[in-house]
Write a protein that holds these residues in place. Structure first.
Motif, PDB file in Angstrom:
ATOM      1  N   LEU A  91       0.423  -1.236  -0.444  1.00  0.00           N
ATOM      2  CA  LEU A  91       0.167  -0.009  -0.289  1.00  0.00           C
ATOM      3  C   LEU A  91       0.764   1.125  -0.139  1.00  0.00           C
ATOM      4  O   LEU A  91       0.744   1.610  -0.918  1.00  0.00           O
ATOM      5  CB  LEU A  91      -0.912   0.134   0.673  1.00  0.00           C
ATOM      6  N   ARG A  92       1.694   1.495   0.790  1.00  0.00           N
ATOM      7  CA  ARG A  92       3.387   2.814   0.443  1.00  0.00           C
ATOM      8  C   ARG A  92       3.354   2.452  -1.024  1.00  0.00           C
ATOM      9  O   ARG A  92       3.474   4.076  -1.257  1.00  0.00           O
ATOM     10  CB  ARG A  92       3.929   2.667   1.910  1.00  0.00           C
ATOM     11  N   SER A  93       3.995   1.302  -1.435  1.00  0.00           N
ATOM     12  CA  SER A  93       4.786   1.259  -2.653  1.00  0.00           C
ATOM     13  C   SER A  93       3.452   2.481  -3.600  1.00  0.00           C
ATOM     14  O   SER A  93       3.217   3.201  -4.456  1.00  0.00           O
ATOM     15  CB  SER A  93       4.817   0.796  -3.143  1.00  0.00           C
ATOM     16  N   LEU A  94       2.179   1.284  -3.913  1.00  0.00           N
ATOM     17  CA  LEU A  94       0.921   2.476  -4.605  1.00  0.00           C
ATOM     18  C   LEU A  94       0.177   3.580  -4.458  1.00  0.00           C
ATOM     19  O   LEU A  94       0.422   4.512  -5.648  1.00  0.00           O
ATOM     20  CB  LEU A  94      -0.364   1.485  -4.240  1.00  0.00           C
ATOM     21  N   MET A  95       0.903   4.350  -3.057  1.00  0.00           N
ATOM     22  CA  MET A  95       0.704   5.337  -2.524  1.00  0.00           C
ATOM     23  C   MET A  95       1.490   5.861  -2.325  1.00  0.00           C
ATOM     24  O   MET A  95       1.171   7.203  -3.224  1.00  0.00           O
ATOM     25  CB  MET A  95       0.358   5.299  -0.913  1.00  0.00           C
ATOM     26  N   GLN A  96       2.609   5.764  -3.231  1.00  0.00           N
ATOM     27  CA  GLN A  96       3.721   6.540  -3.215  1.00  0.00           C
ATOM     28  C   GLN A  96       3.736   6.505  -4.529  1.00  0.00           C
ATOM     29  O   GLN A  96       3.964   7.857  -5.682  1.00  0.00           O
ATOM     30  CB  GLN A  96       5.440   6.316  -2.962  1.00  0.00           C
ATOM     31  N   ASP A  97       3.605   5.924  -5.569  1.00  0.00           N
ATOM     32  CA  ASP A  97       3.419   5.985  -6.930  1.00  0.00           C
ATOM     33  C   ASP A  97       2.289   6.729  -7.164  1.00  0.00           C
ATOM     34  O   ASP A  97       2.406   7.627  -8.424  1.00  0.00           O
ATOM     35  CB  ASP A  97       3.219   4.989  -7.688  1.00  0.00           C
ATOM     36  N   SER A  98       1.201   6.452  -7.004  1.00  0.00           N
ATOM     37  CA  SER A  98       0.082   7.604  -7.152  1.00  0.00           C
ATOM     38  C   SER A  98       0.119   9.116  -6.930  1.00  0.00           C
ATOM     39  O   SER A  98      -0.008  10.117  -7.978  1.00  0.00           O
ATOM     40  CB  SER A  98      -1.078   7.195  -6.675  1.00  0.00           C
ATOM     41  N   GLU A  99       0.542   9.278  -5.548  1.00  0.00           N
ATOM     42  CA  GLU A  99       1.282  10.990  -5.190  1.00  0.00           C
ATOM     43  C   GLU A  99       1.852  11.233  -6.138  1.00  0.00           C
ATOM     44  O   GLU A  99       1.734  12.613  -6.409  1.00  0.00           O
ATOM     45  CB  GLU A  99       1.725  10.400  -3.530  1.00  0.00           C
ATOM     46  N   ALA A 100       3.512  10.518  -6.550  1.00  0.00           N
ATOM     47  CA  ALA A 100       3.865  11.762  -7.306  1.00  0.00           C
ATOM     48  C   ALA A 100       3.324  12.061  -8.691  1.00  0.00           C
ATOM     49  O   ALA A 100       3.355  12.979  -8.540  1.00  0.00           O
ATOM     50  CB  ALA A 100       4.968  10.515  -7.881  1.00  0.00           C
ATOM     51  N   LYS A 101       2.627  10.896  -9.381  1.00  0.00           N
ATOM     52  CA  LYS A 101       2.001  10.622 -10.853  1.00  0.00           C
ATOM     53  C   LYS A 101       0.462  12.082  -9.800  1.00  0.00           C
ATOM     54  O   LYS A 101       0.297  12.907 -11.660  1.00  0.00           O
ATOM     55  CB  LYS A 101       0.777   9.328 -10.529  1.00  0.00           C
ATOM     56  N   ILE A 102       0.146  12.320  -9.111  1.00  0.00           N
ATOM     57  CA  ILE A 102      -0.799  13.112  -8.793  1.00  0.00           C
ATOM     58  C   ILE A 102      -0.233  14.764  -8.544  1.00  0.00           C
ATOM     59  O   ILE A 102      -0.455  16.087  -9.326  1.00  0.00           O
ATOM     60  CB  ILE A 102      -1.875  12.435  -8.043  1.00  0.00           C
ATOM     61  N   ASN A 103       1.017  14.631  -7.803  1.00  0.00           N
ATOM     62  CA  ASN A 103       1.559  15.310  -7.546  1.00  0.00           C
ATOM     63  C   ASN A 103       2.206  16.257  -9.003  1.00  0.00           C
ATOM     64  O   ASN A 103       2.009  17.654  -9.386  1.00  0.00           O
ATOM     65  CB  ASN A 103       2.731  15.658  -6.850  1.00  0.00           C
ATOM     66  N   GLU A 104       2.437  15.656  -9.204  1.00  0.00           N
ATOM     67  CA  GLU A 104       2.840  16.506 -11.509  1.00  0.00           C
ATOM     68  C   GLU A 104       1.528  16.571 -11.783  1.00  0.00           C
ATOM     69  O   GLU A 104       2.009  17.760 -12.389  1.00  0.00           O
ATOM     70  CB  GLU A 104       3.492  14.639 -12.151  1.00  0.00           C
ATOM     71  N   LYS A 105       0.592  16.272 -12.332  1.00  0.00           N
ATOM     72  CA  LYS A 105      -0.295  16.314 -12.923  1.00  0.00           C
ATOM     73  C   LYS A 105      -0.929  17.634 -11.493  1.00  0.00           C
ATOM     74  O   LYS A 105      -1.535  19.037 -12.769  1.00  0.00           O
ATOM     75  CB  LYS A 105      -1.658  15.475 -12.735  1.00  0.00           C
ATOM     76  N   ARG A 106      -0.906  17.698 -10.992  1.00  0.00           N
ATOM     77  CA  ARG A 106      -1.245  19.238 -10.028  1.00  0.00           C
ATOM     78  C   ARG A 106      -0.271  20.070 -10.499  1.00  0.00           C
ATOM     79  O   ARG A 106      -0.804  21.616 -10.485  1.00  0.00           O
ATOM     80  CB  ARG A 106      -1.201  19.089  -8.582  1.00  0.00           C
ATOM     81  N   LYS A 107       0.818  20.042 -10.752  1.00  0.00           N
ATOM     82  CA  LYS A 107       2.220  21.200 -11.765  1.00  0.00           C
ATOM     83  C   LYS A 107       1.151  21.300 -13.214  1.00  0.00           C
ATOM     84  O   LYS A 107       1.295  22.622 -12.749  1.00  0.00           O
ATOM     85  CB  LYS A 107       2.969  20.851 -11.434  1.00  0.00           C
ATOM     86  N   GLU A 108       1.161  20.756 -13.009  1.00  0.00           N
ATOM     87  CA  GLU A 108       0.603  21.401 -14.661  1.00  0.00           C
ATOM     88  C   GLU A 108      -0.571  21.899 -14.463  1.00  0.00           C
ATOM     89  O   GLU A 108      -0.621  22.471 -15.534  1.00  0.00           O
ATOM     90  CB  GLU A 108       0.086  19.384 -15.555  1.00  0.00           C
ATOM     91  N   ALA A 109      -1.777  21.859 -13.537  1.00  0.00           N
ATOM     92  CA  ALA A 109      -2.679  22.208 -13.800  1.00  0.00           C
ATOM     93  C   ALA A 109      -2.544  23.336 -13.550  1.00  0.00           C
ATOM     94  O   ALA A 109      -3.276  24.790 -13.393  1.00  0.00           O
ATOM     95  CB  ALA A 109      -4.024  21.242 -12.793  1.00  0.00           C
ATOM     96  N   GLN A 110      -1.749  24.026 -12.162  1.00  0.00           N
ATOM     97  CA  GLN A 110      -1.217  25.100 -11.851  1.00  0.00           C
ATOM     98  C   GLN A 110      -1.259  25.979 -12.715  1.00  0.00           C
ATOM     99  O   GLN A 110      -1.356  26.804 -12.985  1.00  0.00           O
ATOM    100  CB  GLN A 110      -0.795  24.921 -10.505  1.00  0.00           C
ATOM    101  N   ALA A 111      -0.340  25.424 -12.931  1.00  0.00           N
ATOM    102  CA  ALA A 111       0.422  25.773 -14.535  1.00  0.00           C
ATOM    103  C   ALA A 111      -0.764  26.514 -15.354  1.00  0.00           C
ATOM    104  O   ALA A 111      -0.965  27.803 -16.354  1.00  0.00           O
ATOM    105  CB  ALA A 111       1.427  25.390 -15.305  1.00  0.00           C
TER     106      ALA A 111
END
Length: 152
Positions: free
Chosen positions: A52-72
Motif C-alpha cells: 500500500l505504501r508503494s501504491l500510494m507513493q506511486d500515485s502521489e507522485a503522478k498526482i503531484n505532477e498533474k497538479r503542477k500542470e493544472a496550476q500552470a
C-alpha cells in the motif's frame, strides 16, 4: 449502492485521500499516515502495508505532477484575462486543464481500486461496515441539526 461504490466511500473516509489533505502534508507523510489508519481499521499484514505504501507513493507522485500542470494552466488562463485575449488559446488551455483534472481523478480512483484489490474479503467487509457506521452517524447528526433548526 454497489459494493464497489460503498468500498470507495469507505476508503475515502478511512484514508482521507483528497487533494487538499495530501497537498497539505509533507512528502511521504500522507501515505504513511493513511496506511496506519487503514491498518487500525482492518489489521493489515506487513506485506500489505509495504504494498500500500508503494501504491500510494506511486500515485502521489503522478498526482503531484498533474497538479503542477493544472496550476500552470490555471496561471496561463488567468494571465489571458484582458482586452487583448486570445479565445483559441483560452479554449485550448481550458480543454487541457479539463484533461489534466480528469487524469488526477482517474489516478485517485485507480489508487482506490488497487487498494481494494490488495485487501482480503474480510478486510473489505470490515471497511464496508465501518463506512456504513459512519454514514449512519452522519445521518443522525444531520437529523439532529434539522430538528434543532426547526425548534428555533
Amino acid at each position: 449502492m454497489t459494493t464497489v461504490k460503498r468500498l470507495s466511500i469507505a476508503l475515502l473516509m478511512a484514508l482521507g485521500v483528497t487533494g487538499t489533505a495530501m497537498a497539505q502534508q509533507g512528502p511521504g507523510m500522507a501515505q504513511g499516515d493513511q496506511v496506519e489508519q487503514l491498518d487500525q481499521l482492518v489489521s493489515l499484514s506487513a506485506d500489505q502495508k509495504k504494498e500500500l505504501r508503494s501504491l500510494m507513493q506511486d500515485s502521489e507522485a503522478k498526482i503531484n505532477e498533474k497538479r503542477k500542470e493544472a496550476q500552470a494552466l490555471q496561471q496561463s488562463l488567468s494571465s489571458q484575462i484582458g482586452p487583448d485575449y486570445d479565445e483559441d488559446k483560452i479554449r485550448d488551455d481550458a480543454e487541457e486543464l479539463g484533461e489534466v483534472t480528469g487524469d488526477i481523478a482517474a489516478e485517485s480512483v485507480l489508487l482506490q481500486a488497487r487498494i481494494q484489490d490488495s485487501l482480503t474479503e474480510e478486510q473489505r467487509n470490515t471497511l464496508e461496515e465501518r463506512a456504513r457506521q459512519q454514514r449512519e452517524q452522519m445521518r443522525q447528526m444531520q437529523e439532529q441539526m434539522r430538528q434543532q433548526g426547526q425548534q428555533q
